[in-house]
Scaffold this motif. Structure first.
Motif, PDB file in Angstrom:
ATOM      1  N   UNK A   1       0.815  -1.219   0.000  1.00 50.71           N
ATOM      2  CA  UNK A   1       0.000   0.000   0.000  1.00 50.71           C
ATOM      3  C   UNK A   1       0.848   1.270   0.000  1.00 50.71           C
ATOM      4  N   UNK A   2       2.163   1.133  -0.230  1.00 52.99           N
ATOM      5  CA  UNK A   2       3.093   2.258  -0.367  1.00 52.99           C
ATOM      6  C   UNK A   2       3.257   3.063   0.918  1.00 52.99           C
ATOM      7  N   UNK A   3       2.990   2.452   2.066  1.00 50.44           N
ATOM      8  CA  UNK A   3       3.253   3.127   3.338  1.00 50.44           C
ATOM      9  C   UNK A   3       4.754   3.143   3.609  1.00 50.44           C
TER      10      UNK A   3
ATOM     11  N   UNK B   1       0.220  -1.677 -12.496  1.00 51.18           N
ATOM     12  CA  UNK B   1       0.935  -0.438 -12.182  1.00 51.18           C
ATOM     13  C   UNK B   1       1.885  -0.655 -11.007  1.00 51.18           C
ATOM     14  N   UNK B   2       3.116  -0.198 -11.146  1.00 46.96           N
ATOM     15  CA  UNK B   2       4.108  -0.312 -10.096  1.00 46.96           C
ATOM     16  C   UNK B   2       3.744   0.617  -8.929  1.00 46.96           C
TER      17      UNK B   2
ATOM     18  N   UNK C   1       4.179   4.486  -9.655  1.00 47.69           N
ATOM     19  CA  UNK C   1       2.901   5.095 -10.024  1.00 47.69           C
ATOM     20  C   UNK C   1       1.848   4.777  -8.970  1.00 47.69           C
ATOM     21  N   UNK C   2       2.040   5.259  -7.736  1.00 48.48           N
ATOM     22  CA  UNK C   2       1.123   4.895  -6.647  1.00 48.48           C
ATOM     23  C   UNK C   2      -0.310   5.340  -6.869  1.00 48.48           C
ATOM     24  N   UNK C   3      -0.491   6.491  -7.528  1.00 52.48           N
ATOM     25  CA  UNK C   3      -1.843   6.983  -7.764  1.00 52.48           C
ATOM     26  C   UNK C   3      -2.682   5.995  -8.559  1.00 52.48           C
TER      27      UNK C   3
ATOM     28  N   UNK D   1      13.094  -5.234  -4.741  1.00 50.10           N
ATOM     29  CA  UNK D   1      11.898  -5.808  -5.336  1.00 50.10           C
ATOM     30  C   UNK D   1      10.805  -4.792  -5.620  1.00 50.10           C
ATOM     31  N   UNK D   2       9.711  -5.280  -6.179  1.00 47.47           N
ATOM     32  CA  UNK D   2       8.604  -4.415  -6.602  1.00 47.47           C
ATOM     33  C   UNK D   2       7.262  -5.080  -6.358  1.00 47.47           C
ATOM     34  N   UNK D   3       6.255  -4.236  -6.192  1.00 45.61           N
ATOM     35  CA  UNK D   3       4.857  -4.662  -6.142  1.00 45.61           C
ATOM     36  C   UNK D   3       4.102  -3.934  -7.241  1.00 45.61           C
ATOM     37  N   UNK D   4       3.318  -4.668  -8.013  1.00 42.59           N
ATOM     38  CA  UNK D   4       2.436  -4.077  -9.021  1.00 42.59           C
ATOM     39  C   UNK D   4       1.003  -4.451  -8.723  1.00 42.59           C
TER      40      UNK D   4
END
Length: 297
Positions: A50-52, A65-66, A70-72, A58-61
């Motif tokens: 959740x980008x907190x 969307x990454x 691109x959190x929005x 690593x990455x979460x999509x």
């Protein structure tokens, strides 16, 4: 198709490796349960999703969307409840929900009906006009869940959503999740095996920051038979013996296999059946993938 992709995600806090190269993909509707002992890394993973917080590697999509880049767009259709919710003590629950509505870009007129919808769904309408400083832990949890549902998100991420609730409250929230997962993708964490058994379509077992097991839950494929079990093989096509001792047998069956055919084969072989029921393998998976010290926490 909505979905979440976690790719080689690690998180370090100094010398502590909170997450160690976690990877999985889940798509479509249903419920992914992240199961593990306290301190296993479940909340850390959800905060990254959740980008907190940001991963060390690593990455979460989400929906392609990454989350970092691109959190929005990634979180546009995501609702979440991470850790125990807290509110400004001198506002009411109603004001907290209205504030969340406006942050999410919902018009003031539509906010009124939206607050009514989510508060009815989570059974918190009776105390929305009270100051949140007066709330019990369970009240905060219900209002927090209501905030996660504002805007009718298609993906919902919930960190131990039944924490602090009494047995009736736990059952109500589980019923809500059971209904929502038919149309949404839900990711929730818990350390309760019983909760995972009720809700999971997919299970991820986390221990010491590692994803020890990930996969679909094959509901109604496993059977437990108790009684006087004959050593003879169950001669039914599509049936495999997973475990067996003198008093219990665990069977795995293929789609379309008739339970009565299994019972008849057991009785023909000389077994005396005392109980015959569906069996969840989640507890076995947990025991096999989590250290005994953690399992006792």
């Amino acid at each position: 198709m909505m979905g979440i992709s976690v790719s080689n995600v690690s998180k370090r806090y100094g010398d502590l490796m909170a997450l160690n190269r976690v990877s999985f993909n889940v798509n479509g509707t249903g419920c992914l349960v992240l199961l593990g002992p306290n301190g296993a890394g479940k909340t850390t993973l959800m905060k990254i999703m959740t980008n907190i917080i940001r991963p060390s590697e690593g990455n979460v999509s989400i929906n392609g969307f990454n989350v970092r880049e691109n959190p929005g767009k990634a979180l546009e259709t995501v609702g979440s409840l991470i850790e125990q919710p807290e509110f400004y003590p001198y506002i009411t629950g109603y004001e907290a929900l209205m504030f969340t509505c406006r942050i999410r870009g919902i018009s003031k007129e539509k906010c009124i009906s939206e607050v009514q919808r989510v508060s009815t769904l989570t059974h918190c309408r009776d105390y929305l006009n009270r100051k949140t400083k007066e709330y019990s832990r369970g009240m905060k949890q219900r209002v927090g869940l209501a905030t996660a549902l504002i805007g009718d998100p298609s993906i919902i991420i919930l960190d131990e959503p039944t924490f602090g609730l009494d047995p009736n409250g736990m059952m109500e929230i589980r019923d809500i999740i059971m209904k929502m997962k038919k149309e949404k993708l839900i990711v929730l964490s818990t350390h309760l095996i019983s909760e995972a058994e009720l809700l999971a379509d997919y299970i991820g077992i986390i221990d010491h920051g590692r994803l020890m097991h990930f996969g679909p839950v094959e509901k109604q494929r496993y059977l437990e038979v108790k009684g006087q079990i004959n050593e003879a093989h169950v001669n039914v096509p599509g049936v495999e013996i997973v475990k067996k001792d003198d008093v219990r047998m665990i069977l795995r069956k293929s789609d379309g296999v008739d339970n009565w055919a299994i019972i008849k084969a057991l009785e023909t072989s000389g077994s005396i059946i005392e109980t015959f029921d569906y069996y969840s393998i989640i507890e076995d998976l947990y025991r096999n993938n989590v250290s005994q010290t953690d399992a006792e926490m």
